[in-house]
Design a protein around this motif. Sequence first.
Motif, mmCIF file in Angstrom:
data_model
loop_
_atom_site.group_PDB
_atom_site.id
_atom_site.type_symbol
_atom_site.label_atom_id
_atom_site.label_comp_id
_atom_site.label_asym_id
_atom_site.label_seq_id
_atom_site.Cartn_x
_atom_site.Cartn_y
_atom_site.Cartn_z
ATOM 1 N N LYS A 109 0.813 -1.216 0.000
ATOM 2 C CA LYS A 109 0.000 0.000 0.000
ATOM 3 C C LYS A 109 0.846 1.265 0.000
ATOM 4 C CE LYS A 109 -4.023 -2.207 1.975
ATOM 5 N NZ LYS A 109 -4.937 -2.317 3.121
ATOM 6 N N ASP A 110 2.113 1.175 0.429
ATOM 7 C CA ASP A 110 2.982 2.356 0.373
ATOM 8 C C ASP A 110 3.879 2.360 -0.861
ATOM 9 O OD1 ASP A 110 4.758 0.390 1.108
ATOM 10 O OD2 ASP A 110 5.474 1.392 2.909
ATOM 11 N N GLY A 111 3.592 1.472 -1.831
ATOM 12 C CA GLY A 111 4.252 1.513 -3.124
ATOM 13 C C GLY A 111 5.508 0.686 -3.260
ATOM 14 N N GLU A 112 5.807 -0.154 -2.302
ATOM 15 C CA GLU A 112 6.987 -0.995 -2.410
ATOM 16 C C GLU A 112 6.699 -2.200 -3.303
ATOM 17 O OE1 GLU A 112 10.187 -2.939 0.669
ATOM 18 O OE2 GLU A 112 8.593 -1.678 1.423
ATOM 19 N N PHE A 113 7.682 -2.580 -4.111
ATOM 20 C CA PHE A 113 7.583 -3.712 -5.025
ATOM 21 C C PHE A 113 8.485 -4.827 -4.542
ATOM 22 C CE2 PHE A 113 5.688 -1.269 -8.409
ATOM 23 C CZ PHE A 113 5.170 -2.216 -9.261
ATOM 24 N N ASP A 150 1.478 -6.046 -14.230
ATOM 25 C CA ASP A 150 0.154 -5.862 -13.634
ATOM 26 C C ASP A 150 0.180 -4.965 -12.408
ATOM 27 O OD1 ASP A 150 -0.814 -7.602 -15.563
ATOM 28 O OD2 ASP A 150 -0.770 -9.342 -14.221
ATOM 29 N N LEU A 151 1.344 -4.757 -11.794
ATOM 30 C CA LEU A 151 1.463 -3.975 -10.573
ATOM 31 C C LEU A 151 1.853 -2.524 -10.829
ATOM 32 C CD1 LEU A 151 1.590 -6.968 -9.669
ATOM 33 C CD2 LEU A 151 3.071 -6.243 -7.849
ATOM 34 N N ILE A 152 2.220 -2.196 -12.067
ATOM 35 C CA ILE A 152 2.649 -0.841 -12.405
ATOM 36 C C ILE A 152 1.428 0.056 -12.563
ATOM 37 C CG2 ILE A 152 3.790 0.554 -14.184
ATOM 38 C CD1 ILE A 152 5.581 -1.915 -14.706
ATOM 39 N N GLU A 153 1.548 1.287 -12.050
ATOM 40 C CA GLU A 153 0.467 2.276 -12.129
ATOM 41 C C GLU A 153 0.962 3.530 -12.828
ATOM 42 O OE1 GLU A 153 -0.752 2.984 -8.096
ATOM 43 O OE2 GLU A 153 -1.572 0.963 -7.859
ATOM 44 N N GLU A 197 8.680 8.293 -16.617
ATOM 45 C CA GLU A 197 7.374 8.252 -15.956
ATOM 46 C C GLU A 197 6.326 7.589 -16.845
ATOM 47 O OE1 GLU A 197 4.160 11.156 -13.685
ATOM 48 O OE2 GLU A 197 5.782 12.054 -14.842
ATOM 49 N N VAL A 198 5.578 6.662 -16.259
ATOM 50 C CA VAL A 198 4.487 6.002 -16.964
ATOM 51 C C VAL A 198 3.305 6.969 -17.019
ATOM 52 C CG1 VAL A 198 2.866 4.071 -16.927
ATOM 53 C CG2 VAL A 198 5.232 3.715 -16.191
ATOM 54 N N THR A 199 2.857 7.310 -18.240
ATOM 55 C CA THR A 199 1.753 8.251 -18.400
ATOM 56 C C THR A 199 0.464 7.572 -18.842
ATOM 57 O OG1 THR A 199 2.479 8.745 -20.649
ATOM 58 C CG2 THR A 199 3.275 10.206 -18.885
ATOM 59 N N SER A 200 0.577 6.324 -19.304
ATOM 60 C CA SER A 200 -0.619 5.578 -19.680
ATOM 61 C C SER A 200 -0.319 4.087 -19.644
ATOM 62 C CB SER A 200 -1.110 5.968 -21.076
ATOM 63 O OG SER A 200 -0.171 5.611 -22.062
ATOM 64 N N ILE A 201 -1.370 3.310 -19.432
ATOM 65 C CA ILE A 201 -1.264 1.865 -19.465
ATOM 66 C C ILE A 201 -2.346 1.364 -20.417
ATOM 67 C CG2 ILE A 201 -1.372 -0.285 -18.152
ATOM 68 C CD1 ILE A 201 -0.489 1.354 -15.692
ATOM 69 N N GLU A 202 -1.923 0.695 -21.456
ATOM 70 C CA GLU A 202 -2.856 0.215 -22.468
ATOM 71 C C GLU A 202 -3.549 -1.059 -21.999
ATOM 72 O OE1 GLU A 202 -3.377 2.051 -25.230
ATOM 73 O OE2 GLU A 202 -1.905 3.462 -24.426
ATOM 74 N N GLU A 203 -4.681 -1.382 -22.600
ATOM 75 C CA GLU A 203 -5.422 -2.591 -22.243
ATOM 76 C C GLU A 203 -4.602 -3.854 -22.422
ATOM 77 O OE1 GLU A 203 -9.338 -3.017 -23.871
ATOM 78 O OE2 GLU A 203 -9.808 -0.914 -23.519
ATOM 79 N N ASN A 204 -3.681 -3.846 -23.375
ATOM 80 C CA ASN A 204 -2.851 -5.030 -23.634
ATOM 81 C C ASN A 204 -1.661 -5.116 -22.681
ATOM 82 O OD1 ASN A 204 -1.199 -3.021 -24.598
ATOM 83 N ND2 ASN A 204 -1.219 -3.692 -26.711
ATOM 84 N N VAL A 206 10.488 2.548 -9.987
ATOM 85 C CA VAL A 206 10.351 3.382 -8.792
ATOM 86 C C VAL A 206 8.889 3.788 -8.757
ATOM 87 C CG1 VAL A 206 11.014 5.499 -7.603
ATOM 88 C CG2 VAL A 206 12.722 4.234 -8.940
ATOM 89 N N THR A 207 8.191 3.413 -7.714
ATOM 90 C CA THR A 207 6.770 3.731 -7.646
ATOM 91 C C THR A 207 6.564 5.198 -7.321
ATOM 92 O OG1 THR A 207 6.556 3.199 -5.297
ATOM 93 C CG2 THR A 207 6.237 1.385 -6.870
ATOM 94 N N LYS A 208 5.381 5.698 -7.653
ATOM 95 C CA LYS A 208 5.070 7.104 -7.371
ATOM 96 C C LYS A 208 5.147 7.383 -5.877
ATOM 97 C CE LYS A 208 0.241 5.871 -7.885
ATOM 98 N NZ LYS A 208 -0.847 5.897 -8.825
ATOM 99 N N GLU A 209 4.793 6.406 -5.042
ATOM 100 C CA GLU A 209 4.869 6.577 -3.593
ATOM 101 C C GLU A 209 6.327 6.682 -3.135
ATOM 102 O OE1 GLU A 209 1.123 4.259 -4.529
ATOM 103 O OE2 GLU A 209 3.209 4.056 -5.094
ATOM 104 N N GLN A 210 7.198 5.853 -3.698
ATOM 105 C CA GLN A 210 8.622 5.920 -3.360
ATOM 106 C C GLN A 210 9.222 7.241 -3.828
ATOM 107 O OE1 GLN A 210 9.605 2.307 -5.453
ATOM 108 N NE2 GLN A 210 10.091 1.249 -3.548
ATOM 109 N N PHE A 211 8.869 7.668 -5.022
ATOM 110 C CA PHE A 211 9.368 8.917 -5.573
ATOM 111 C C PHE A 211 8.964 10.089 -4.678
ATOM 112 C CE2 PHE A 211 9.231 12.599 -8.412
ATOM 113 C CZ PHE A 211 10.474 12.533 -8.987
#
Length: 105
Positions: free
Chosen positions: A12-16, A50-53, A62-69, A91-96
């Motif tokens: 929940k705090d963005g750790e992978f 599947d865990l990337i946001e 920086e990930v700006t979009s995630i496609e359906e595929n 690096v998750t947004k929470e970690q950043f």
Amino acid sequence: MKLEEGIYVRTKDGEFGKINKIIGKYIFINTNQYAHFKHHIKITSNNIIDLIEVGDYVNGSEVTSIEENGWLGFGDNDWYIPNSGGIKSIVTKEQFESIKYSLEG
């Protein structure tokens, strides 16, 4: 949500990480030496993509979009990683947010 050793988790705090041990209500992931409570796990998957946001950083961008595929978009450069083999770092947004230094008051 199924928790078992060897699967990827995002807390929940963005750790992978990958679960490397489960002892009772505690989960140990390979990115640290301390335990997480099972209820602290946000999502699990056998596929790290599947865990990337949106807002996370993959391979320094920086990930700006995630496609359906499952492909990832990266702003104006707009390039994609079609599978987890192309991922070298996350690096998750929470970690950043937790490590950034802001010059604004």
